[in-house]
Write a protein that holds these residues in place. Structure first.
Motif, short mmCIF file in Angstrom:
data_model
loop_
_atom_site.label_atom_id
_atom_site.label_comp_id
_atom_site.label_asym_id
_atom_site.label_seq_id
_atom_site.Cartn_x
_atom_site.Cartn_y
_atom_site.Cartn_z
N VAL A 6 0.86 -1.18 0.00
CA VAL A 6 0.00 0.00 0.00
C VAL A 6 0.89 1.23 0.00
N HIS A 7 0.83 1.99 -1.05
CA HIS A 7 1.64 3.22 -1.12
C HIS A 7 0.82 4.27 -1.86
N VAL A 8 -0.23 4.74 -1.21
CA VAL A 8 -1.07 5.80 -1.77
C VAL A 8 -1.38 6.80 -0.67
N ALA A 9 -1.49 8.07 -1.05
CA ALA A 9 -2.02 9.07 -0.12
C ALA A 9 -3.50 8.78 0.08
N ALA A 10 -4.02 9.11 1.25
CA ALA A 10 -5.41 8.77 1.53
C ALA A 10 -6.06 9.81 2.44
N GLY A 62 -11.46 0.32 -7.77
CA GLY A 62 -10.01 0.36 -7.75
C GLY A 62 -9.43 1.34 -6.74
N VAL A 63 -10.13 1.51 -5.60
CA VAL A 63 -9.67 2.43 -4.55
C VAL A 63 -9.13 1.61 -3.38
N VAL A 64 -8.01 2.06 -2.80
CA VAL A 64 -7.51 1.43 -1.58
C VAL A 64 -8.37 1.91 -0.42
N LEU A 65 -8.94 0.97 0.34
CA LEU A 65 -9.80 1.31 1.46
C LEU A 65 -9.13 0.89 2.77
N ILE A 66 -9.08 1.81 3.71
CA ILE A 66 -8.59 1.52 5.06
C ILE A 66 -9.81 1.45 5.97
N GLU A 265 -10.02 17.12 0.90
CA GLU A 265 -9.42 18.45 1.05
C GLU A 265 -8.13 18.41 1.87
N HIS A 266 -7.99 17.38 2.69
CA HIS A 266 -6.72 17.09 3.35
C HIS A 266 -6.48 15.59 3.22
N THR A 267 -5.24 15.20 3.01
CA THR A 267 -4.91 13.77 2.91
C THR A 267 -3.66 13.47 3.73
N THR A 268 -3.44 12.18 3.93
CA THR A 268 -2.27 11.69 4.65
C THR A 268 -1.26 11.17 3.63
N VAL A 273 0.52 6.36 5.51
CA VAL A 273 -0.49 5.33 5.30
C VAL A 273 0.15 3.95 5.34
N ALA A 274 1.31 3.82 4.68
CA ALA A 274 2.02 2.52 4.67
C ALA A 274 2.43 2.10 6.07
N ARG A 275 2.82 3.05 6.91
CA ARG A 275 3.20 2.72 8.29
C ARG A 275 1.99 2.24 9.09
N ILE A 276 0.83 2.86 8.87
CA ILE A 276 -0.39 2.41 9.56
C ILE A 276 -0.69 0.96 9.18
N VAL A 277 -0.63 0.67 7.90
CA VAL A 277 -0.91 -0.69 7.42
C VAL A 277 0.10 -1.68 8.01
#
Length: 292
Positions: A6-10, A62-66, A265-268, A273-277
C-alpha cells in the motif's frame, strides 16, 4: 498469497450513513473516486457496520480502502475522539465498549428529543426518519429532523441554535477516556490516531502530559491537517508530534451533505499510510488487484 503493498495518499477520516454521514458506504467510495482519491478510510462513529459495503465498492472502483472507526472518548466534559484503523471488527473488548457507547448515544438522543419536544414540534419518529437501519444515532440525526420540521435551515444552524449546550437541551453520553480507548484499539490490533485534536474544546484538555501518556500507551499519530483544527493549534500539535514520536495525518472528516467539509481536502502522505498498514494486525486494507 503475498499482499500487495500500500503506497497511496489517503483521506483517513470519512463518515457514511452508518453514523452521521449522508452517503451510503458505497456512495462514500464513489465520492472519493470523483474527487480523484486513490485511498480512503471509512471511519463511522463506534461502528464497523459499513465496512463490507465500502469494501465491495472499493474493489469495483479500484480504490484502496482503510477500514476503521471513530471511537468516542471523553476527557471531563470534552469529546476527544480516537480514529481506530484496521482493528479486528470481532474483538470482544472493543465490541463490548462500542455497544455500550452506542446504547448510551441512543438513550441520550431520546432524552434530548423529549426535552426539545416540550418547546418544538418534534418527535422521535422524526429523528428515526433521518436514519438508516443499524445507524449509530446521534445529535446530527436530531439536527436533520429539526431541519425537516423547519426549525432550522441547515444541520449547522441546528447545532448553533437549538442543539447548542446553552439552549438547555443537552445531555451527556457515556464514553471511555482516551487512554482506555487507545489501549482497546491496540488490543484489537488497530492503529490509533487522535482525531481533530486542535478543535476548540478538545484543544484545551489535551495537555502535554496527557499526550505523553497517550503516546506511551500506543498512540500512533495526531490528525493535524483537519479543516476544523484552529490554525493557531497546528504549530503546537506538530511540535508535540515531533517530541513524542507521533505521526501527523490529514483528513477531511467528510459527512456528505452533513458538513461543508470536502472529501480529499486534506490527505495523509503515502508513507504514513504505509506505516499504519504495517503496524496493524487486526484487519487488512482493501487493495484492488492492478488492471491486467
Amino acid at each position: 498469497m503475498v499482499e500487495a503493498p500500500v503506497h497511496v495518499a489517503a483521506d483517513l477520516h470519512a463518515h457514511s450513513t452508518v453514523s452521521d454521514g449522508t452517503d451510503a458506504p458505497a456512495e462514500l467510495v464513489e465520492a472519493a473516486v470523483r474527487a480523484g482519491l486513490e485511498g480512503l478510510a471509512i471511519t463511522d462513529h463506534d461502528s464497523t457496520a459499513g465496512w463490507a459495503e465500502a469494501s465491495a465498492a472499493a474493489h469495483r472502483h479500484g480504490v484502496v480502502l482503510i477500514p476503521g472507526m471513530e471511537l468516542s472518548t471523553r476527557v471531563q466534559f470534552a469529546s476527544v475522539h480516537v480514529l481506530a484503523y484496521l482493528v479486528d471488527p470481532d474483538d470482544e473488548g472493543l465490541l463490548a465498549e462500542t455497544e455500550r457507547i452506542r446504547e448510551s448515544r441512543l438513550t441520550r438522543a431520546e432524552k434530548i428529543v423529549r426535552r426539545i419536544s416540550a418547546d418544538y414540534d418534534l418527535t422521535w419518529d422524526d429523528v428515526l426518519a433521518q436514519t438508516t437501519d443499524g445507524a449509530t444515532i446521534g445529535r446530527p440525526h436530531i439536527a436533520d429532523a429539526l431541519v425537516a420540521r423547519g426549525h432550522a435551515a441547515t444541520r449547522s444552524e441546528a447545532f448553533a441554535g437549538i442543539l447548542h449546550w446553552r439552549s438547555g437541551y443537552a445531555q451527556p453520553h457515556y464514553a471511555p477516556d482516551p487512554l482506555t480507548g487507545i489501549r482497546l484499539i491496540r488490543a484489537a490490533g488497530g492503529v490509533p490516531v487522535l482525531a481533530h485534536p486542535g478543535t476548540r474544546g478538545a484543544e484545551g484538555v489535551l495537555t502535554d502530559d496527557r499526550l505523553r501518556r497517550f503516546a506511551d500507551a500506543g498512540l500512533f499519530g495526531l490528525e493535524v491537517d483537519h479543516p476544523e483544527n484552529t490554525e493557531a493549534s497546528k504549530p503546537r500539535l506538530r511540535a508535540l508530534a515531533a517530541r513524542y514520536g507521533l505521526a501527523v495525518t490529514g483528513s477531511s472528516d467528510y459527512h456528505g451533505l452533513g458538513k461543508a467539509n470536502r472529501i480529499g481536502e486534506h490527505t495523509t502522505p503515502a508513507d504514513v499510510v504505509a506505516r499504519i498498514v504495517a503496524e496493524a494486525t487486526g484487519a487488512r486494507p482493501i487493495v484492488p488487484a492492478p488492471a491486467a
